[in-house]
Design a protein around this motif. Structure first.
Motif, short mmCIF file in Angstrom:
data_model
loop_
_atom_site.label_atom_id
_atom_site.label_comp_id
_atom_site.label_asym_id
_atom_site.label_seq_id
_atom_site.Cartn_x
_atom_site.Cartn_y
_atom_site.Cartn_z
N THR A 190 -30.80 -36.34 38.68
CA THR A 190 -31.48 -35.68 37.42
C THR A 190 -32.82 -36.87 37.40
OG1 THR A 190 -29.15 -36.11 36.42
CG2 THR A 190 -31.73 -35.99 35.12
N THR A 191 -32.76 -38.15 38.02
CA THR A 191 -33.34 -39.55 38.49
C THR A 191 -34.71 -38.49 39.11
OG1 THR A 191 -32.50 -41.87 38.37
CG2 THR A 191 -34.50 -41.51 38.56
N LYS A 194 -36.74 -36.29 36.91
CA LYS A 194 -37.34 -36.56 36.10
C LYS A 194 -38.86 -37.51 37.09
CE LYS A 194 -34.20 -38.46 33.09
NZ LYS A 194 -33.35 -39.16 32.78
N SER A 347 -34.57 -45.09 33.46
CA SER A 347 -34.00 -43.98 32.53
C SER A 347 -32.96 -44.40 31.52
CB SER A 347 -33.15 -43.13 33.99
OG SER A 347 -32.82 -41.77 32.67
N VAL A 352 -35.28 -34.30 31.50
CA VAL A 352 -35.97 -33.82 32.26
C VAL A 352 -37.43 -33.39 31.31
CG1 VAL A 352 -36.16 -33.41 34.79
CG2 VAL A 352 -34.42 -33.17 33.89
N PRO A 353 -38.35 -34.08 31.49
CA PRO A 353 -38.38 -35.10 32.11
C PRO A 353 -39.31 -35.96 31.12
CG PRO A 353 -40.84 -34.11 31.72
CD PRO A 353 -39.64 -32.71 31.04
N LEU A 356 -37.88 -40.47 31.48
CA LEU A 356 -38.23 -42.27 32.00
C LEU A 356 -39.28 -42.66 31.21
CD1 LEU A 356 -37.28 -42.35 35.55
CD2 LEU A 356 -39.14 -41.10 35.93
#
Length: 786
Positions: A190-191, A194, A347, A352-353, A356
């Motif tokens: 997931t990071t 982002k 995060s 997304v996005p 972050l």
């Protein structure tokens, strides 16, 4: 045999690291004092073959001049016989034990005799910081600081120690190949999505490529492909080093490559294989470690140690994930500090996005120190527990405190006699100490004192990044003050002033208040020239910025720095155009308007002064506790009553729909005869977060108007500072000191402080015109005692 290096503040801490990493049977190669701590070289005993010769150890000799141990790495020891080697080994062990024992005694002595250090230790331990870091930090704590000043000192130290990515441009360079590594379940995929979204915004989709090596987790590469389709960027799935090398060599040198890796437990041997896979691809791959903010400190330590020593390319930093799930952030920041991993992003959610952020050190440290009172301290010792563990001896503490009190009592009269031009018999040492203690409890004075002591660092020509961090720290400190014990909205007043008499250049200062009108700090300013502007965050442009445009920019900058904290902005709006600009801002605001400004009420164009004749007013109850001011103009608060009324109004603009607003009317009335002294009119607009009560709005409006006088003291403050040797005082320093001077005069419950300040100037009563020199005298006296 692989030899590893371990470093700790004490021998005990270094040995604890050895046992955790290599087990109880580890072979100690060397033990020496370096850089304020202890360095141990050790090897895993299981890695030595049974028939191997004796391990290569440093030559150990005793230097006659110092009696310390000296080692020569890489040479076989030249002992006369085995017994001599045993003696020298015993001496080395004894020295390490003695050093550790002395270290423990010194630490115990500080905890016994410095109550503030004990309190801070308990608070920081509850925030998740390790004992190792706290010992290194609190040993340097000045003994004379009060609790609030000590906490500010700790906050500044943590901000300075926390490594951060200097700017996003430092990371996002064309041709970047970036891999996320870390254990399972920390949010790498997931990071990475982002990060990919940020890269697409910067470089475009044709410049970004996604690669995943995660073929173990079911659905992992399908998830990344979905993100790739949404961003219109290619996604490659590779299963081994050869495929990864082929895919990387097929990309253009200027393309940006983001690599998702399979999550591996820090105890899995595959950590080394993954590091080797990424290091031998024919293209330099930079690695970021993803740290789960919700993990325990020991777990984070083990993760960072494992991935730092996996034999791959050095980690360039870390990303903190799952910030929204963490109870304590201290352990994560502690790990970043000890392993020197610059924090790149945080995060705080699954979106997304959006979720972050590129944080500042002040933002992260402030978040780590925030109190969470709804969580019981189940796993943290209380102060009573710590006192019991220290085997507290009250007699020793009383003697120590008595000696300290006698020292101050002996020093203070001499300082006071040197500071005042008249006989100081009218004010006692106890009163002076009490007044300085009151200032120590003020967040405003504490910040002013810190800036005063660092005046040479915070110069007008100083480093932009340093000045920006000071601006952010001031705001975070104010928000922290509002978060304890309850999450209160912040009021931020934006006021313009001329930079100097006769100059066209203007400066906009933004000042933070509590909902009761207590002033906290001025963390932000803008300078507006004829064809350029700049601000305290280091931003500037060669373009004209009108006053209301500057106010709106200040609102947006402060909203961005304050994260989820509710902010109410106060300003003046004298024209319909200025009101229209305010309505376009996604924030809460209160705008002063003139009594003759055109406005609509019940569909009819009218004036605020006319509307005020038709509404019903209510009195602000318990004025002394609702508004933290000594008084208004030349009258004490007890002589006044404050009345408010709110009514719905409309704003009309040609070609636009009507906008529903509210008008707030305030009346300041003399209590003795009911005479109306002053009326104020304001429009307010609520966008998000809790709405202020009418007494809170009244307090904010009255306090912001009262403290505007501090702007008129800027020139005098700058002149006095230059007379004290500060050649180019920074606007933040001048603003904070001027605000503190105004607070001496206007702040609630400051009568004793005013008496001390007046006595330092040789007068019986402090005048407003004396506020600037009075504050500087108080600062000098405080610094001399410290």
């Amino acid at each position: 045999m692989n030899i590893s290096r371990f470093f700790g503040i004490t021998s005990r801490e270094a040995m604890r690291q050895v046992r955790m990493a290599l087990g109880p049977d580890a072979l100690i190669v060397s033990n020496r004092r370096v850089g304020g701590g202890v360095e141990i070289l050790a090897a895993d005993a299981s890695g030595v073959p049974p028939n191997a010769s004796a391990p290569v150890t440093p030559t150990v000799a005793i230097e006659p001049s110092h009696g310390s141990l000296k080692s020569t790495p890489g040479r076989q020891p030249d002992y006369g016989n085995a017994s001599e080697a045993g003696v020298l080994h015993a001496i080395g062990t004894l020295q390490g034990a003695l050093e550790g024992r002395l270290d423990e005694l010194l630490w115990s002595h500080q905890m016994r005799h410095t109550p503030v250090a004990l309190s801070l230790f308990q608070q920081l331990l509850a925030s998740g910081f390790s004992i190792t870091l706290l010992r290194a930090l609190l040993r340097r704590l000045p003994e004379t600081l009060g609790e609030r000043a000590a906490m500010q000192w700790v906050r500044a130290e943590l901000e300075q120690r926390l490594p951060m990515l200097r700017s996003e441009e430092q990371l996002w360079q064309p041709g970047l190949a970036l891999a996320l590594v870390g254990p399972t379940g920390v949010g790498k995929t997931t990071t990475l999505a982002k990060l990919a979204a940020r890269a697409v915004r910067r470089f475009g989709p044709e410049q970004v490529v996604l690669i995943t090596t995660d073929t173990y987790r079911i659905g992992a590469h399908e998830q990344l492909k979905i993100y790739g389709d949404l961003l219109r960027i290619p996604v490659h799935v590779v299963q081994d080093a050869q495929q990864l090398r082929q895919v990387l060599l097929a990309q253009r040198p200027d393309q940006l490559i983001l690599i998702d890796n399979v999550g591996i437990s820090q105890r899995d041997q595959y950590v080394l294989e993954q590091a080797s896979l990424l290091a031998n691809t024919g293209r330099r791959i930079q690695r970021l470690l993803v740290l789960n903010a919700g993990s325990q400190g020991d777990t984070l330590d083990e993760v960072a140690r494992s991935y730092s020593k996996d034999g791959g390319t050095p980690l360039i930093g870390c990303i903190i994930s799952k910030l929204d799930e963490a109870i304590r952030l201290g352990a994560t920041l502690d790990t970043a500090i000890r392993f020197k991993l610059p924090v790149h992003y945080v995060s705080d959610g699954q979106k997304v996005p959006e979720n972050l952020r590129y944080p500042s050190a002040a933002d992260l440290v402030g978040l780590s120190l925030q109190s969470r009172h709804h969580n019981a301290a189940l796993f943290t010792p209380s102060q009573a527990d710590l006192a019991a563990m220290l085997n507290h001896d009250s007699r020793v503490d009383v003697q120590y405190l008595q000696r300290e009190h006698e020292r101050r009592v002996a020093l203070l009269p001499k300082l006071l006699a040197a500071a005042t031009p008249t006989d100081f018999g009218m004010l006692s040492v106890e009163q002076t100490s009490a007044a300085l203690g009151m200032l120590d409890d003020s967040a405003l004075f504490t910040e002013a004192f810190d800036l005063w002591r660092a005046a040479s660092d915070l110069s007008a020509q100083g480093a932009t990044e340093h000045n920006a961090s000071v601006s952010q720290r001031l705001l975070q400190t104010a928000l922290q003050e509002l978060s304890e014990p309850l999450q209160q909205p912040a009021l931020v007043s934006h006021v313009l002033r001329a930079s100097a008499p006769g100059q066209a250049e203007q400066q906009l200062f933004s000042t933070v208040f509590t909902p009761t009108g207590q002033v906290l700090c001025t963390p932000y300013y803008q300078t507006l020239g004829a064809a350029s502007w700049s601000n305290s965050l280091g931003e500037q442009a060669l373009e004209q910025r009108l006053p209301m445009q500057a106010i709106c920019a200040a609102m947006n900058d402060i909203q961005a720095l304050s994260a989820a904290h509710t902010i109410w902005h106060l300003c003046s709006a004298g024209t319909p155009t200025q009101v229209r600009l305010l309505l376009a801002q996604p924030c809460n605001w209160i705008a002063h308007i003139s009594p003759t400004q055109k406005i609509w009420h019940k569909g009819i164009a009218t004036l605020p002064s006319a509307i005020a004749k038709e509404v019903v007013f209510d009195a602000v109850p318990d004025l002394a506790s609702s508004i933290r001011l000594q008084g208004w103009e030349d009258m004490f608060l007890g002589e006044l009553s404050l009345w408010y009324a709110s009514t719905p109004v409309q704003y009309k603009a040609r070609g636009q729909e009507d906008v529903a607003l509210h008008m707030l009317t305030l009346r300041v009335v003399r209590r003795s005869d009911g005479q109306l002294l002053k009326s104020f009119y304001a429009l307010y607009h609520h966008q998000y977060g809790p709405i202020l009560s009418f007494p809170q709005m009244a307090a904010g409006v009255l306090a912001s108007i009262t403290y505007q006088e501090s702007l008129r003291w800027h020139n005098a403050m700058q002149t006095h500072l230059q007379g004290l040797g500060v050649q180019e005082p920074h606007p933040l320093l001048v603003a904070q000191l001027s605000l503190a001077a105004a607070n001496v005069v206007y702040g609630a419950d400051n009568q004793l402080v005013c008496r001390v300040a007046a006595a330092l100037l040789g007068t019986k009563q402090l005048k407003k015109s004396q506020a600037v020199p009075a504050l500087l005298k108080l600062l000098i006296l405080k610094e001399a005692i410290s």
